[in-house]
Design a protein around this motif. Structure first.
Motif, PDB file in Angstrom:
ATOM      1  N   ASP A  56     -77.385 153.195  12.631  1.00  0.00           N
ATOM      2  CA  ASP A  56     -76.738 153.455  11.346  1.00  0.00           C
ATOM      3  C   ASP A  56     -75.573 154.435  11.504  1.00  0.00           C
ATOM      4  O   ASP A  56     -74.525 154.273  10.877  1.00  0.00           O
ATOM      5  CB  ASP A  56     -77.745 154.024  10.350  1.00  0.00           C
ATOM      6  CG  ASP A  56     -78.741 152.987   9.860  1.00  0.00           C
ATOM      7  OD1 ASP A  56     -78.496 151.785  10.056  1.00  0.00           O
ATOM      8  OD2 ASP A  56     -79.776 153.381   9.282  1.00  0.00           O
ATOM      9  N   ARG A  57     -75.765 155.424  12.341  1.00  0.00           N
ATOM     10  CA  ARG A  57     -74.746 156.460  12.527  1.00  0.00           C
ATOM     11  C   ARG A  57     -73.490 155.906  13.184  1.00  0.00           C
ATOM     12  O   ARG A  57     -72.378 156.321  12.858  1.00  0.00           O
ATOM     13  CB  ARG A  57     -75.332 157.583  13.367  1.00  0.00           C
ATOM     14  CG  ARG A  57     -74.400 158.754  13.635  1.00  0.00           C
ATOM     15  CD  ARG A  57     -75.136 159.827  14.408  1.00  0.00           C
ATOM     16  NE  ARG A  57     -74.248 160.877  14.882  1.00  0.00           N
ATOM     17  CZ  ARG A  57     -74.618 161.844  15.711  1.00  0.00           C
ATOM     18  NH1 ARG A  57     -75.872 161.920  16.133  1.00  0.00           N
ATOM     19  NH2 ARG A  57     -73.752 162.747  16.113  1.00  0.00           N
ATOM     20  N   PHE A  58     -73.668 154.940  14.090  1.00  0.00           N
ATOM     21  CA  PHE A  58     -72.539 154.435  14.869  1.00  0.00           C
ATOM     22  C   PHE A  58     -72.279 152.947  14.631  1.00  0.00           C
ATOM     23  O   PHE A  58     -71.651 152.286  15.468  1.00  0.00           O
ATOM     24  CB  PHE A  58     -72.782 154.682  16.362  1.00  0.00           C
ATOM     25  CG  PHE A  58     -72.842 156.132  16.748  1.00  0.00           C
ATOM     26  CD1 PHE A  58     -71.672 156.874  16.914  1.00  0.00           C
ATOM     27  CD2 PHE A  58     -74.057 156.769  16.945  1.00  0.00           C
ATOM     28  CE1 PHE A  58     -71.716 158.220  17.268  1.00  0.00           C
ATOM     29  CE2 PHE A  58     -74.116 158.116  17.301  1.00  0.00           C
ATOM     30  CZ  PHE A  58     -72.939 158.842  17.469  1.00  0.00           C
ATOM     31  N   ASP A  59     -72.719 152.418  13.501  1.00  0.00           N
ATOM     32  CA  ASP A  59     -72.631 150.973  13.301  1.00  0.00           C
ATOM     33  C   ASP A  59     -71.205 150.443  13.253  1.00  0.00           C
ATOM     34  O   ASP A  59     -70.974 149.256  13.507  1.00  0.00           O
ATOM     35  CB  ASP A  59     -73.416 150.529  12.070  1.00  0.00           C
ATOM     36  CG  ASP A  59     -72.902 151.128  10.772  1.00  0.00           C
ATOM     37  OD1 ASP A  59     -71.924 151.907  10.786  1.00  0.00           O
ATOM     38  OD2 ASP A  59     -73.503 150.819   9.717  1.00  0.00           O
ATOM     39  N   ALA A  60     -70.232 151.306  12.987  1.00  0.00           N
ATOM     40  CA  ALA A  60     -68.839 150.854  12.963  1.00  0.00           C
ATOM     41  C   ALA A  60     -68.345 150.457  14.348  1.00  0.00           C
ATOM     42  O   ALA A  60     -67.305 149.794  14.474  1.00  0.00           O
ATOM     43  CB  ALA A  60     -67.944 151.952  12.397  1.00  0.00           C
ATOM     44  N   LEU A  61     -69.073 150.843  15.381  1.00  0.00           N
ATOM     45  CA  LEU A  61     -68.669 150.522  16.757  1.00  0.00           C
ATOM     46  C   LEU A  61     -69.104 149.117  17.171  1.00  0.00           C
ATOM     47  O   LEU A  61     -68.681 148.637  18.227  1.00  0.00           O
ATOM     48  CB  LEU A  61     -69.269 151.539  17.737  1.00  0.00           C
ATOM     49  CG  LEU A  61     -68.896 153.012  17.508  1.00  0.00           C
ATOM     50  CD1 LEU A  61     -69.647 153.902  18.499  1.00  0.00           C
ATOM     51  CD2 LEU A  61     -67.394 153.210  17.635  1.00  0.00           C
ATOM     52  N   PRO A  63     -69.523 144.933  16.272  1.00  0.00           N
ATOM     53  CA  PRO A  63     -69.039 143.869  15.387  1.00  0.00           C
ATOM     54  C   PRO A  63     -70.135 143.214  14.561  1.00  0.00           C
ATOM     55  O   PRO A  63     -69.869 142.682  13.489  1.00  0.00           O
ATOM     56  CB  PRO A  63     -68.390 142.863  16.354  1.00  0.00           C
ATOM     57  CG  PRO A  63     -69.008 143.139  17.674  1.00  0.00           C
ATOM     58  CD  PRO A  63     -69.325 144.601  17.693  1.00  0.00           C
ATOM     59  N   HIS A  64     -71.371 143.258  15.050  1.00  0.00           N
ATOM     60  CA  HIS A  64     -72.487 142.627  14.336  1.00  0.00           C
ATOM     61  C   HIS A  64     -73.655 143.614  14.238  1.00  0.00           C
ATOM     62  O   HIS A  64     -74.711 143.405  14.859  1.00  0.00           O
ATOM     63  CB  HIS A  64     -72.940 141.357  15.055  1.00  0.00           C
ATOM     64  CG  HIS A  64     -71.854 140.354  15.274  1.00  0.00           C
ATOM     65  ND1 HIS A  64     -71.211 140.209  16.482  1.00  0.00           N
ATOM     66  CD2 HIS A  64     -71.280 139.471  14.415  1.00  0.00           C
ATOM     67  CE1 HIS A  64     -70.308 139.265  16.372  1.00  0.00           C
ATOM     68  NE2 HIS A  64     -70.316 138.805  15.135  1.00  0.00           N
ATOM     69  N   PRO A  65     -73.505 144.664  13.455  1.00  0.00           N
ATOM     70  CA  PRO A  65     -74.566 145.684  13.400  1.00  0.00           C
ATOM     71  C   PRO A  65     -75.894 145.154  12.904  1.00  0.00           C
ATOM     72  O   PRO A  65     -76.949 145.673  13.281  1.00  0.00           O
ATOM     73  CB  PRO A  65     -73.997 146.753  12.463  1.00  0.00           C
ATOM     74  CG  PRO A  65     -72.934 146.046  11.669  1.00  0.00           C
ATOM     75  CD  PRO A  65     -72.363 145.015  12.592  1.00  0.00           C
ATOM     76  N   GLU A  66     -75.876 144.104  12.080  1.00  0.00           N
ATOM     77  CA  GLU A  66     -77.158 143.549  11.604  1.00  0.00           C
ATOM     78  C   GLU A  66     -77.944 142.956  12.766  1.00  0.00           C
ATOM     79  O   GLU A  66     -79.171 143.057  12.810  1.00  0.00           O
ATOM     80  CB  GLU A  66     -76.928 142.512  10.498  1.00  0.00           C
ATOM     81  CG  GLU A  66     -76.405 141.163  10.923  1.00  0.00           C
ATOM     82  CD  GLU A  66     -74.922 141.148  11.292  1.00  0.00           C
ATOM     83  OE1 GLU A  66     -74.446 140.102  11.769  1.00  0.00           O
ATOM     84  OE2 GLU A  66     -74.235 142.169  11.092  1.00  0.00           O
ATOM     85  N   ASP A 131     -72.105 145.228  20.881  1.00  0.00           N
ATOM     86  CA  ASP A 131     -73.421 145.132  20.245  1.00  0.00           C
ATOM     87  C   ASP A 131     -74.515 145.558  21.222  1.00  0.00           C
ATOM     88  O   ASP A 131     -75.405 146.346  20.882  1.00  0.00           O
ATOM     89  CB  ASP A 131     -73.688 143.696  19.768  1.00  0.00           C
ATOM     90  CG  ASP A 131     -72.885 143.311  18.539  1.00  0.00           C
ATOM     91  OD1 ASP A 131     -72.405 144.218  17.833  1.00  0.00           O
ATOM     92  OD2 ASP A 131     -72.746 142.100  18.295  1.00  0.00           O
TER      93      ASP A 131
END
Length: 210
Positions: A56-61, A63-66, A131
């Motif tokens: 959650d903290r680094f999800d911007a890094l 492309p497909h955090p889900e 990812d």
């Protein structure tokens, strides 16, 4: 637990699940029972939560955090401390792919989550795999803990392997530590590496010396 169930439901829905929310919540509850099995001391819901927090903290890094979140949920879904080699990771990857497909997640997405799960066996990623890098970095975040947190981690790992004699455990643990220290970097993503690399290496080196 309700928050975790909601997080799982959101991630799997974003990944393309087509079944109803009740089925998604039942799947999350089932996974949590696996993460709460009695043989687990470190690989518990607490570890799952910690990995998800880093994602959650680094999800911007990523492309497909889900997909990374779902891989976190699945990466120790099968956990037997007596298993040999990377059997747990292989079995968890197979389990992940099958479960996600039953929830209506497209086959290619389910296969990709399974691939991510498999990476946690050796925490080695190919180039241009953000990812996978985020998942592996999150899984290894514990290595950069303060003295108290790291001591708690190592104590729990030892309890999980209570069936292994001390000399054999020390030899096996030393191999794990050396393999991590031989990686070009423990953490792959630059913002994470800048924050945690030095501390993690110090922890690993101190444990190896002891």
């Amino acid at each position: 637990m309700e928050n975790l169930v909601a997080q799982f439901r959101g991630a799997v829905r974003t990944a393309g699940a087509t079944v109803g929310d009740g089925d998604l919540e039942a799947a999350a509850a089932y996974l949590l029972t696996r993460w709460s099995e009695p043989q687990r001391q470190y690989h518990t819901v607490q570890h799952l939560t910690a990995v998800l927090d880093v994602i959650d903290r680094f999800d911007a890094l990523a492309p497909h955090p889900e997909r990374v979140r779902l891989a976190a949920w699945m990466h120790d879904a099968v956990y037997d401390p007596t298993a040999l080699g990377d059997a747990n990771e292989r079995d968890s990857a197979e389990f992940a792919e099958g479960l996600l497909q039953t929830l209506g997640v497209p086959e290619d997405t389910a296969a990709e989550v399974a691939r991510l799960v498999g990476l946690t066996a050796g925490h080695a990623t190919e180039e241009d795999d953000p990812d996978g890098e985020l998942l592996c970095d999150a899984d290894l975040a514990v290595l950069a803990g303060d003295d108290e947190a790291y001591a708690d981690y190592t104590a729990k790992i030892r309890r999980e392997y209570a069936h292994v004699p001390d000399d054999d455990f020390k030899a096996g643990r030393a191999q794990v530590l050396k393999a991590l220290l031989e990686l070009p970097s423990i953490y792959r993503l630059e913002p994470i590496r800048e924050q945690w690399e030095a501390r993690a290496r110090a922890n690993l080196e101190n444990e190896l010396k002891s």
